[in-house]
Scaffold this active site. Structure first.
Site, PDB file in Angstrom:
ATOM      1  N   HIS A   1       3.717  12.290   0.850  1.00 15.13           N
ATOM      2  CA  HIS A   1       3.624  11.608  -0.443  1.00 15.13           C
ATOM      3  C   HIS A   1       2.342  10.780  -0.522  1.00 15.13           C
ATOM      4  CE1 HIS A   1       5.820   8.895  -3.596  1.00 15.13           C
ATOM      5  NE2 HIS A   1       4.631   9.278  -3.978  1.00 15.13           N
TER       6      HIS A   1
ATOM      7  N   HIS B   1      -2.042   7.704  -4.930  1.00 15.11           N
ATOM      8  CA  HIS B   1      -2.140   8.992  -4.244  1.00 15.11           C
ATOM      9  C   HIS B   1      -3.597   9.199  -3.819  1.00 15.11           C
ATOM     10  CE1 HIS B   1       1.613  10.607  -6.590  1.00 15.11           C
ATOM     11  NE2 HIS B   1       1.929   9.715  -5.681  1.00 15.11           N
TER      12      HIS B   1
ATOM     13  N   ASP C   1      -8.946  -5.470  12.318  1.00 16.59           N
ATOM     14  CA  ASP C   1      -9.004  -6.706  11.528  1.00 16.59           C
ATOM     15  C   ASP C   1      -7.938  -6.709  10.426  1.00 16.59           C
ATOM     16  OD1 ASP C   1     -11.319  -7.571  12.847  1.00 16.59           O
ATOM     17  OD2 ASP C   1     -12.680  -6.848  11.274  1.00 16.59           O
TER      18      ASP C   1
ATOM     19  N   TYR D   1     -11.271 -16.205  10.507  1.00 15.82           N
ATOM     20  CA  TYR D   1     -12.372 -15.725   9.685  1.00 15.82           C
ATOM     21  C   TYR D   1     -12.116 -16.023   8.215  1.00 15.82           C
ATOM     22  CZ  TYR D   1     -15.997 -12.498   8.125  1.00 15.82           C
ATOM     23  OH  TYR D   1     -17.102 -11.944   7.562  1.00 15.82           O
TER      24      TYR D   1
ATOM     25  N   HIS E   1       0.999   1.316  -5.154  1.00 21.44           N
ATOM     26  CA  HIS E   1       1.167   2.710  -4.738  1.00 21.44           C
ATOM     27  C   HIS E   1       0.068   3.547  -5.386  1.00 21.44           C
ATOM     28  CE1 HIS E   1       2.727   6.561  -3.784  1.00 21.44           C
ATOM     29  NE2 HIS E   1       3.111   6.853  -5.004  1.00 21.44           N
TER      30      HIS E   1
HETATM   31 ZN   LIG Z   1       3.699   8.677  -5.707  1.00 26.26          ZN
END
Ligand SMILES: [Zn+2]
Length: 241
Positions: free
Chosen positions: A173, A110, A133, A227, A108
């Site tokens: 978010h 930002h 791809d 690939y 995660h």
């Molecule tokens: Zn966050």
């Protein structure tokens, strides 16, 4: 206290080293500021995962301060790093591991451009071959969810289950990415920011030109299955084309 076998301890140590080192990639690619962002990795063959501690500078992240958690998100007491709190996104990572057994890593961030699409609640359309791809189509938007319960994890799973994309833009978010390994999820986090930036810039100059679905399908199939080098974890190669 749980006693782990020598084999499991060695595997945990390897995942700690891997997850600690991968955090440097978030910095290297400019995806995070301050202590934001987090990487986790499942410990193969166990009901455990390793995640970043909360509020620790990227310069101070090391294998021994990564935190070992059970799949319910609770820290395993008495293990290295367990005196600290895990990342505030730990419940979301744990939810994904519980509900998507094929997932080996979660990331995660930002990162700026991906968050900008999230702030508009707008999926990123698949208008460049690199995106076909890597993600096999658009990057979807997940629901608005507030930290503190299972709702972020549930939103990630409900959006990505059965979807080709390994990235979801949680509304207002930012991006969460999954992968077969922590490295694969970090790659998805790097690539989603790259395509978010490119498509944003492209749209400033005029209308976006869609790619036909059958071409997207062929590009995705080739990249994922043909690939790259045999033996690569996804057989998806480096992007040198
Ligand atoms: Zn966050």
């Amino acid at each position: 206290m749980t006693v782990y076998s020598e084999d499991v301890l060695a595997t945990i140590d390897a995942v700690r080293a891997d997850v600690a080192a991968l955090h440097a990639e978030l910095v290297r690619y400019g995806l995070v500021v301050w202590t934001g962002g987090n990487v986790s990795g499942r410990v193969p063959g166990t009901d455990l995962f390793v995640i970043k501690p909360s509020g620790v500078s990227y310069d101070d992240l090391a294998p021994e301060n990564m935190i070992l958690c059970e799949l319910d998100g609770n820290v395993v007491p008495g293990t290295p790093g367990s005196e600290r709190s895990p990342s505030s996104d730990t419940a979301a990572h744990a939810y994904v591991y519980r509900h998507m057994p094929e997932v080996g890593g979660v990331v995660h961030t930002h990162s700026t451009y991906a968050v900008a699409w999230s702030a508009r609640g707008e999926e990123i359309p698949c208008v460049i071959t690199a995106m076909a791809d890597e993600f096999g189509g658009p990057i979807p938007v997940g629901p608005f969810a507030i930290i503190g319960d299972d709702s972020i994890g549930r939103g990630i799973v409900e959006t990505l289950r059965g979807h080709r994309s390994r990235a979801v833009l949680m509304k207002n978010h930012g991006p969460f990415t999954i992968g077969v390994s922590a490295k694969d999820a970090v790659k998805a986090a790097v690539m989603v920011e790259d395509v978010a930036r490119t498509v944003h810039i492209a749209r400033q100059g005029g209308d976006l030109v869609p790619i036909a679905q059958d071409a997207i399908d062929r590009l995705y199939d080739r990249y994922q299955n043909v690939y790259g080098q045999a033996g690569d974890e996804r057989r998806a190669g480096e992007t040198d084309q």
